[in-house]
Design an enzyme around this catalytic site. Structure first.
Site, mmCIF file in Angstrom:
data_model
loop_
_atom_site.group_PDB
_atom_site.id
_atom_site.type_symbol
_atom_site.label_atom_id
_atom_site.label_comp_id
_atom_site.label_asym_id
_atom_site.label_seq_id
_atom_site.Cartn_x
_atom_site.Cartn_y
_atom_site.Cartn_z
ATOM 1 N N SER A 4 -0.759 15.744 16.600
ATOM 2 C CA SER A 4 -1.580 15.110 15.565
ATOM 3 C C SER A 4 -3.051 15.417 15.766
ATOM 4 O O SER A 4 -3.501 15.660 16.885
ATOM 5 C CB SER A 4 -1.380 13.597 15.634
ATOM 6 O OG SER A 4 -2.437 12.956 14.981
ATOM 7 N N TYR A 58 -1.549 4.951 19.982
ATOM 8 C CA TYR A 58 -0.843 6.051 19.286
ATOM 9 C C TYR A 58 -1.430 7.383 19.761
ATOM 10 O O TYR A 58 -0.712 8.308 20.143
ATOM 11 C CB TYR A 58 -0.997 5.902 17.771
ATOM 12 C CG TYR A 58 -0.511 7.108 17.015
ATOM 13 C CD1 TYR A 58 -1.386 8.131 16.642
ATOM 14 C CD2 TYR A 58 0.835 7.246 16.696
ATOM 15 C CE1 TYR A 58 -0.934 9.258 15.981
ATOM 16 C CE2 TYR A 58 1.294 8.369 16.025
ATOM 17 C CZ TYR A 58 0.396 9.365 15.667
ATOM 18 O OH TYR A 58 0.847 10.497 15.017
ATOM 19 N N LYS A 63 0.203 10.610 22.040
ATOM 20 C CA LYS A 63 0.211 12.021 21.629
ATOM 21 C C LYS A 63 -0.438 12.882 22.710
ATOM 22 O O LYS A 63 0.065 13.924 23.105
ATOM 23 C CB LYS A 63 -0.573 12.200 20.318
ATOM 24 C CG LYS A 63 0.163 11.850 19.061
ATOM 25 C CD LYS A 63 1.376 12.702 18.800
ATOM 26 C CE LYS A 63 2.036 12.315 17.506
ATOM 27 N NZ LYS A 63 3.406 12.784 17.393
HETATM 28 P P1 NAD Z 1 8.384 8.160 10.081
HETATM 29 O O1 NAD Z 1 8.002 6.836 10.641
HETATM 30 O O2 NAD Z 1 8.514 8.353 8.617
HETATM 31 O O3 NAD Z 1 9.793 8.607 10.720
HETATM 32 C C1 NAD Z 1 10.143 8.141 11.966
HETATM 33 C C2 NAD Z 1 11.697 8.053 11.983
HETATM 34 O O4 NAD Z 1 12.105 7.815 13.330
HETATM 35 C C3 NAD Z 1 12.284 6.942 11.138
HETATM 36 O O5 NAD Z 1 13.350 7.476 10.363
HETATM 37 C C4 NAD Z 1 12.845 5.938 12.189
HETATM 38 O O6 NAD Z 1 13.992 5.294 11.706
HETATM 39 C C5 NAD Z 1 13.152 6.855 13.365
HETATM 40 N N1 NAD Z 1 13.090 6.248 14.723
HETATM 41 C C6 NAD Z 1 12.158 5.397 15.204
HETATM 42 N N2 NAD Z 1 12.436 5.072 16.486
HETATM 43 C C7 NAD Z 1 13.567 5.747 16.827
HETATM 44 C C8 NAD Z 1 14.349 5.825 18.027
HETATM 45 N N3 NAD Z 1 13.996 5.146 19.122
HETATM 46 N N4 NAD Z 1 15.457 6.613 18.032
HETATM 47 C C9 NAD Z 1 15.816 7.315 16.927
HETATM 48 N N5 NAD Z 1 15.114 7.283 15.759
HETATM 49 C C10 NAD Z 1 13.996 6.510 15.718
HETATM 50 O O7 NAD Z 1 7.362 9.238 10.744
HETATM 51 P P2 NAD Z 1 6.780 10.585 10.100
HETATM 52 O O8 NAD Z 1 5.628 10.282 9.221
HETATM 53 O O9 NAD Z 1 7.932 11.365 9.566
HETATM 54 O O10 NAD Z 1 6.175 11.302 11.402
HETATM 55 C C11 NAD Z 1 7.016 12.134 12.133
HETATM 56 C C12 NAD Z 1 6.170 12.771 13.230
HETATM 57 O O11 NAD Z 1 5.033 13.404 12.675
HETATM 58 C C13 NAD Z 1 5.643 11.776 14.243
HETATM 59 O O12 NAD Z 1 5.674 12.388 15.523
HETATM 60 C C14 NAD Z 1 4.184 11.548 13.839
HETATM 61 O O13 NAD Z 1 3.367 11.188 14.919
HETATM 62 C C15 NAD Z 1 3.848 12.929 13.356
HETATM 63 N N6 NAD Z 1 2.739 12.924 12.422
HETATM 64 C C16 NAD Z 1 2.816 12.124 11.303
HETATM 65 C C17 NAD Z 1 1.731 12.118 10.421
HETATM 66 C C18 NAD Z 1 1.759 11.266 9.201
HETATM 67 O O14 NAD Z 1 0.656 10.973 8.683
HETATM 68 N N7 NAD Z 1 2.935 10.876 8.721
HETATM 69 C C19 NAD Z 1 0.603 12.918 10.684
HETATM 70 C C20 NAD Z 1 0.592 13.714 11.832
HETATM 71 C C21 NAD Z 1 1.671 13.710 12.702
HETATM 72 C C1 WQD Z 2 -6.023 7.429 5.400
HETATM 73 C C2 WQD Z 2 -7.380 6.885 4.964
HETATM 74 C C3 WQD Z 2 -7.884 4.684 5.807
HETATM 75 C C4 WQD Z 2 -4.537 2.822 3.628
HETATM 76 C C5 WQD Z 2 -2.377 8.791 9.728
HETATM 77 C C6 WQD Z 2 -0.985 8.318 10.042
HETATM 78 C C7 WQD Z 2 -0.840 8.038 11.497
HETATM 79 C C8 WQD Z 2 -1.358 9.181 12.285
HETATM 80 C C9 WQD Z 2 -2.808 9.536 11.905
HETATM 81 C C10 WQD Z 2 -0.482 11.260 12.809
HETATM 82 C C11 WQD Z 2 -8.112 6.157 6.087
HETATM 83 C C12 WQD Z 2 -7.712 4.664 4.286
HETATM 84 C C13 WQD Z 2 -5.439 3.748 4.106
HETATM 85 C C14 WQD Z 2 -4.999 1.734 2.838
HETATM 86 C C15 WQD Z 2 -7.248 2.600 3.043
HETATM 87 N N1 WQD Z 2 -0.485 10.232 12.054
HETATM 88 N N2 WQD Z 2 -6.767 3.640 3.818
HETATM 89 N N3 WQD Z 2 -6.356 1.667 2.577
HETATM 90 O O1 WQD Z 2 -5.292 6.458 9.177
HETATM 91 O O2 WQD Z 2 -5.282 8.962 8.892
HETATM 92 O O3 WQD Z 2 -3.299 7.729 9.914
HETATM 93 O O4 WQD Z 2 -2.813 9.861 10.533
HETATM 94 O O5 WQD Z 2 -1.009 11.518 13.764
HETATM 95 O O6 WQD Z 2 0.541 7.908 11.766
HETATM 96 O O7 WQD Z 2 -0.742 7.124 9.360
HETATM 97 O O8 WQD Z 2 -3.774 7.619 7.494
HETATM 98 O O9 WQD Z 2 -3.010 6.998 5.254
HETATM 99 O O10 WQD Z 2 -3.390 5.170 7.022
HETATM 100 O O11 WQD Z 2 -5.337 6.324 6.016
HETATM 101 O O12 WQD Z 2 -8.468 2.513 2.798
HETATM 102 O O13 WQD Z 2 -4.238 0.851 2.391
HETATM 103 O O14 WQD Z 2 -7.180 5.913 3.927
HETATM 104 O O15 WQD Z 2 -9.006 3.911 6.212
HETATM 105 O O16 WQD Z 2 -9.496 6.458 5.969
HETATM 106 P P1 WQD Z 2 -4.535 7.679 8.896
HETATM 107 P P2 WQD Z 2 -3.792 6.470 6.425
#
Ligand code: NAD
Ligand code: WQD
Length: 342
Positions: free
Chosen positions: A126, A155, A159
């Site tokens: 991330s 978090y 990572k």
């Molecule tokens: P998500 O929360 O949508 O998916 C997580 C899934 O994991 C869910 O289906 C949940 O049921 C399952 N899970 C949770 N705990 C578990 C366990 N102990 N065993 C088996 N399954 C389990 O997450 P996402 O948005 O798809 O993110 C996936 C990856 O991408 C994560 O590593 C996250 O850090 C990374 N990431 C996400 C974002 C984002 O903004 N979504 C951004 C950058 C990186």
């Molecule tokens: C985006 C922007 C908030 C919701 C994400 C993933 C997290 C991690 C980091 C991977 C921010 C603003 C949001 C709302 C708002 N993933 N916001 N009102 O914070 O970048 O975190 O990236 O590493 O898992 O969630 O994403 O969508 O929460 O927020 O004002 O109801 O929108 O302040 O600036 P964020 P987000």
């Protein structure tokens, strides 16, 4: 001969998209999910897209015995490690859960990978491993070699620690690690069958905005407007999830095509370089959906990063990384999807 790919947490937002696209690219995916933040319904949608159900195990990845049974059953070539609890705000409330869930049982997974000689892994890292805006006088933004250990939330810490663990495994156990750092994936699968659908009120901005747009939520809380950005609201790099998954596959193919059989620990910033503020996203959505989105400025989330910028040159030069889907197109598709499916 299809390659076996274990995808941890397939029913999640990014994982479910990865299953579909990897299956379409002739990989056989085997999926593990405990359904703690998703529903089995995603399996039905994925079957609609693929015409069949990938192998799925409702297993908590912390159950090492059940996970080992899966390793015994399949001769995995790769693991894509999406496994994570990812709500930054929740990590501040439950740091021990996050360290247990994100680090300890990842180590259990790596132990099984080593035991069964599965050395290839793509780790979904991330951009939160970078600190806030780092724009020195030469505009040398964060590169993949820049890391900041003084993490501002658990978090981020998990990572950061996982990246260091995987680096050790690459050097000492000859793991081949593709470490992808991205910020905010948005929107949903082009089939419209799968989307970011957490089991409760969305944490993330775009699904929240869409639920306000379809009147499931009254208004958007904008977490403060005190930062020196274009409109005082905070900035992110948003990448369409379909673009993002395509680059997970290209990362695979980069290794296979270059027949890289030595161990390595490669990091890539997958960034679009189109930083957008919260109000810009909201106003662009209003323009796209022809509707006003009510909002209020509220408190600032303690751990929130106001702005983060990073250098994308390495992914562009080595992987030929580039994104195809514009923010407006993502928002337009997202709206069509929420307006039809909800
Ligand atoms: P998500 O929360 O949508 O998916 C997580 C899934 O994991 C869910 O289906 C949940 O049921 C399952 N899970 C949770 N705990 C578990 C366990 N102990 N065993 C088996 N399954 C389990 O997450 P996402 O948005 O798809 O993110 C996936 C990856 O991408 C994560 O590593 C996250 O850090 C990374 N990431 C996400 C974002 C984002 O903004 N979504 C951004 C950058 C990186
Ligand atoms: C985006 C922007 C908030 C919701 C994400 C993933 C997290 C991690 C980091 C991977 C921010 C603003 C949001 C709302 C708002 N993933 N916001 N009102 O914070 O970048 O975190 O990236 O590493 O898992 O969630 O994403 O969508 O929460 O927020 O004002 O109801 O929108 O302040 O600036 P964020 P987000």
């Amino acid at each position: 001969m299809k390659k076996n790919v274990l995808i941890t947490w397939w029913l999640g937002y990014i994982g479910s998209h990865a299953v579909v696209e990897f299956e379409k690219n002739w990989y056989k995916t085997v999926i593990v999910d405990n359904l703690s933040n998703s529903s089995i319904e995603a399996l039905i949608w994925i079957e609609k897209i693929l015409g069949y159900k990938p192998d799925f195990f409702e297993v908590d990845i912390r159950d090492k015995n059940k996970l080992e049974e899966i390793f015994k059953k399949y001769n995995f070539d790769w693991v894509i490690h999406f496994a994570w609890l990812k709500a930054v705000w929740e990590s501040c409330l439950k740091p021990l859960d996050y360290h247990d869930n994100n680090i300890l049982w990842s180590i259990r997974l790596f132990e099984l990978m080593d035991k069964y000689n599965v050395k290839n892994i793509i780790f979904s890292s991330s951009a939160t491993v970078y600190k806030e805006k780092f724009v020195d006088k030469n505009f040398n933004w964060y590169t993949e070699n820049d890391l900041t250990w003084d993490c501002t939330n658990p978090y981020w810490t998990t990572k950061f620690i996982l990246e260091q663990i995987l680096r050790d495994l690459s050097i000492h156990l000859k793991f081949r690690v593709m470490n992808l750092r991205y910020f905010n994936p948005i929107w949903a699968h082009t089939s419209w069958y799968i989307w970011e659908d957490p089991n409760w009120i969305p944490n993330n901005l775009l699904p929240y905005i869409m639920k306000v747009a379809i009147w499931e939520l009254p208004y958007l809380n904008i977490f403060w407007n005190d930062y020196s950005t274009i409109d005082w609201t905070w900035v992110r790099d948003y990448i369409d999830v379909n673009d993002l998954i395509e680059w997970h596959i290209k990362a695979f193919q980069y290794i296979e095509k270059n027949n890289i059989d030595l161990w390595f620990f490669n990091i890539y910033n997958l960034w679009t370089w189109k930083w957008v503020s919260v109000l810009e996203i909201l106003k662009t959505t209003e323009k796209v959906i022809w509707k006003e989105i009510p909002y209020k400025f509220v408190w600032r989330r303690d751990w929130d990063l106001a702005e983060v910028y990073c250098n994308r040159e390495k992914a562009y030069k080595e992987l030929w990384f580039k994104t195809k889907i514009s923010l407006e197109e993502s928002l337009r598709n997202s709206w069509k999807f929420y307006n039809n499916n909800k």
